[in-house]
Design an enzyme around this catalytic site. Structure first.
Site, PDB file in Angstrom:
ATOM      1  N   SER A   1       3.716  42.845  35.822  1.00  7.94           N
ATOM      2  CA  SER A   1       3.621  41.270  35.837  1.00  7.94           C
ATOM      3  C   SER A   1       4.990  41.395  34.754  1.00  7.94           C
ATOM      4  O   SER A   1       5.286  40.461  33.493  1.00  7.94           O
ATOM      5  CB  SER A   1       2.641  41.286  34.020  1.00  7.94           C
ATOM      6  OG  SER A   1       1.348  40.706  34.437  1.00  7.94           O
TER       7      SER A   1
ATOM      8  N   GLY B   1      -0.269  38.218  36.558  1.00 10.06           N
ATOM      9  CA  GLY B   1       0.738  38.738  37.626  1.00 10.06           C
ATOM     10  C   GLY B   1       1.882  38.255  36.437  1.00 10.06           C
ATOM     11  O   GLY B   1       2.143  37.976  35.275  1.00 10.06           O
TER      12      GLY B   1
ATOM     13  N   GLY C   1       5.968  35.649  35.335  1.00  6.55           N
ATOM     14  CA  GLY C   1       6.880  34.333  35.303  1.00  6.55           C
ATOM     15  C   GLY C   1       5.502  33.225  34.839  1.00  6.55           C
ATOM     16  O   GLY C   1       4.688  33.714  34.330  1.00  6.55           O
TER      17      GLY C   1
ATOM     18  N   CYS D   1      -5.061  36.782  32.527  1.00  7.06           N
ATOM     19  CA  CYS D   1      -4.524  36.747  32.328  1.00  7.06           C
ATOM     20  C   CYS D   1      -3.758  35.304  33.076  1.00  7.06           C
ATOM     21  O   CYS D   1      -3.599  34.364  32.486  1.00  7.06           O
ATOM     22  CB  CYS D   1      -3.427  37.700  32.765  1.00  7.06           C
ATOM     23  SG  CYS D   1      -1.410  38.487  32.497  1.00  7.06           S
ATOM     24  N   LEU D   2      -3.003  36.157  34.114  1.00  2.75           N
ATOM     25  CA  LEU D   2      -2.345  34.567  35.145  1.00  2.75           C
ATOM     26  C   LEU D   2      -3.178  33.699  35.121  1.00  2.75           C
ATOM     27  O   LEU D   2      -3.184  32.790  35.533  1.00  2.75           O
ATOM     28  CB  LEU D   2      -1.218  35.501  36.071  1.00  2.75           C
ATOM     29  CG  LEU D   2      -0.437  34.169  36.780  1.00  2.75           C
ATOM     30  CD1 LEU D   2       0.650  32.798  36.331  1.00  2.75           C
ATOM     31  CD2 LEU D   2       0.766  34.545  37.691  1.00  2.75           C
TER      32      LEU D   2
ATOM     33  N   ASN E   1      -0.515  41.677  28.185  1.00  2.01           N
ATOM     34  CA  ASN E   1       1.319  41.887  28.245  1.00  2.01           C
ATOM     35  C   ASN E   1       1.197  40.027  28.844  1.00  2.01           C
ATOM     36  O   ASN E   1       0.602  39.761  30.314  1.00  2.01           O
ATOM     37  CB  ASN E   1       1.434  42.392  29.663  1.00  2.01           C
ATOM     38  CG  ASN E   1       2.739  42.007  30.356  1.00  2.01           C
ATOM     39  OD1 ASN E   1       3.429  41.634  29.698  1.00  2.01           O
ATOM     40  ND2 ASN E   1       2.719  42.640  31.254  1.00  2.01           N
TER      41      ASN E   1
ATOM     42  N   GLY F   1       4.032  35.881  27.940  1.00  2.00           N
ATOM     43  CA  GLY F   1       4.609  35.432  27.182  1.00  2.00           C
ATOM     44  C   GLY F   1       3.796  33.452  27.027  1.00  2.00           C
ATOM     45  O   GLY F   1       4.852  33.240  26.291  1.00  2.00           O
TER      46      GLY F   1
ATOM     47  N   HIS G   1      -6.380  42.317  28.545  1.00  2.00           N
ATOM     48  CA  HIS G   1      -6.812  43.010  30.147  1.00  2.00           C
ATOM     49  C   HIS G   1      -8.381  43.675  29.502  1.00  2.00           C
ATOM     50  O   HIS G   1      -8.219  45.428  28.934  1.00  2.00           O
ATOM     51  CB  HIS G   1      -5.743  44.138  30.990  1.00  2.00           C
ATOM     52  CG  HIS G   1      -4.444  43.159  30.825  1.00  2.00           C
ATOM     53  ND1 HIS G   1      -4.275  43.112  32.262  1.00  2.00           N
ATOM     54  CD2 HIS G   1      -3.769  42.490  30.367  1.00  2.00           C
ATOM     55  CE1 HIS G   1      -3.287  42.217  32.519  1.00  2.00           C
ATOM     56  NE2 HIS G   1      -3.009  41.758  31.789  1.00  2.00           N
TER      57      HIS G   1
ATOM     58  N   GLU H   1      -9.576  45.574  31.679  1.00  2.00           N
ATOM     59  CA  GLU H   1      -9.809  46.993  32.667  1.00  2.00           C
ATOM     60  C   GLU H   1      -8.693  48.320  32.008  1.00  2.00           C
ATOM     61  O   GLU H   1      -8.481  48.971  32.243  1.00  2.00           O
ATOM     62  CB  GLU H   1      -8.794  46.725  34.050  1.00  2.00           C
ATOM     63  CG  GLU H   1      -7.598  46.558  34.077  1.00  2.00           C
ATOM     64  CD  GLU H   1      -6.736  45.394  33.691  1.00  2.00           C
ATOM     65  OE1 GLU H   1      -5.408  45.717  33.583  1.00  2.00           O
ATOM     66  OE2 GLU H   1      -7.274  44.531  33.600  1.00  2.00           O
TER      67      GLU H   1
END
Length: 356
Positions: A45, A219, A221, A247-248, A289, A291, A332, A334
């Site tokens: 990521s 992931g 971007g 996440c992504l 993590n 943005g 996350h 995990e």
């Protein structure tokens, strides 16, 4: 050798070159974790970004290859206050300096990372350059920094071919958008047979394999750059297969269902973010993590409702889909910051597959 970090706003930090001596331009982000620097370095990521570690001493327990989250480190650059000259750990197999050199990752140490982090918090994430060129011309560099974009980075980090982690339990299809290894391991340890698919796999191939459940990974971007993947996720949504996303993957599922995402001022990156489960009222310490975040103001509540919220700033940390056997989280589970606080989410996913 001297090194310089030049920010998009014209601020310059002078320090010492670590790792590779090559010059890079990247998005500069900060991580507040006190440990886990190897997991940060090997988290896909971070592709397209240079990471500032706010904890002042990095590298003191060396490199333990058993702990890596992918085959290689992904950040464009690495920025620290002090790089430990000695690693005191019986599991250590390398030093962080050699690790950065081996993978051609440039970095800078000896700068005031506290001051740098305050700039990024006050002005927001910005682009920057790490260079060892003492004759740099800032008037030539600043336009280059303004133009930089991470672009479509998922295609850089996803696996090239599908592979299987054998198990005798539920069969999970895991879409690799930039997966951290411990996501697959967390399922595999619970007996699941995990088939990991490249990010651009067609939905028809995944559905044809008749999995008991589907997982969408983390992931890098801007999620809105993943237009092709979003179209395939729409097809997965239309099935009755249980889906869990992190996440992504969480953001892409939201976009596939008409919601919106936006870029945060400086994001969430660290191992101490409190998130509240809106169903139970319990607060968990999470590793994060990201943005970008899902905009709940643009969320159709007949499709999905908020399931988790960030206690610090109120941003969305998870969704529950009302008409489908689907739930997604921004953090996350995990990554074990609690250390095992939110691991129950994998068990919830297993229960969904059993009921189905």
């Amino acid at each position: 050798m001297k090194a310089f970090l030049i920010l998009e706003d014209g601020t310059v930090f002078s320090g010492i070159s670590i790792g590779s001596g090559r010059e890079i331009i990247s998005e500069i982000v900060f991580n507040t974790s006190m440990t886990g620097y190897l997991e940060v370095l090997t988290d896909p990521s971070y592709a397209g970004q240079a990471v500032v570690m706010t904890y002042p001493l990095i590298g003191n327990y060396g490199i333990c290859y058993e702990d890596i989250e992918s085959e290689r480190p992904w950040p464009d650059g690495y920025i620290v206050r002090e790089l430990s000259r000695i690693s005191g750990n019986f599991r250590s197999e390398n030093t962080i300096q050699h690790f950065l050199e081996e993978h051609d990752i440039p970095g800078i140490s000896g700068i005031d990372t506290r001051a740098l982090t305050k700039i990024l918090r006050e002005k927001g994430t910005m682009n920057g350059m790490i260079t060892t060129n003492e004759d740099y011309k800032i008037e030539e560099i600043l336009p280059k920094l303004a133009k930089y974009s991470t672009g479509k980075v998922v295609e850089r980090v996803t696996c090239r071919e599908k592979y299987v982690l054998e198990g005798d339990g539920a069969r999970v299809a895991l879409l690799d958008l930039g997966i951290k290894r411990n996501i697959a391991r967390s399922l595999n340890r619970r007996g699941c047979e995990v088939t990991v698919y490249p990010a651009f796999t067609k939905a028809e191939e995944i559905i044809a394999s008749r999995p008991d459940g589907i997982m969408l990974s983390n992931g890098p971007g801007d999620p809105k750059e993943c237009t092709e993947i979003i179209e395939e996720i729409k097809k997965l949504y239309r099935t009755d297969i249980p889906i869990f996303a992190i996440c992504l993957g969480h953001q892409l599922m939201a976009l596939a269902n008409g919601a919106d995402t936006y870029k945060m001022k400086y994001g969430h990156r660290g191992g101490n973010h409190p998130v509240k489960d809106l169903q139970t009222g319990r607060v968990y310490i999470s590793s994060q993590n990201h943005g970008y975040v899902v905009d709940t103001e643009r969320l159709d509540e007949s499709v999905a409702v908020p399931a988790f919220v960030n206690v610090n700033d109120g941003t969305n940390e998870g969704l529950r889909y009302t008409e489908k056997n689907i739930f997604t989280v921004q953090f996350h589970p995990e990554a074990c910051p609690g250390p095992l606080d939110s691991g129950y989410l994998f068990d919830r996913f297993l229960n969904m597959m059993e009921v189905n």
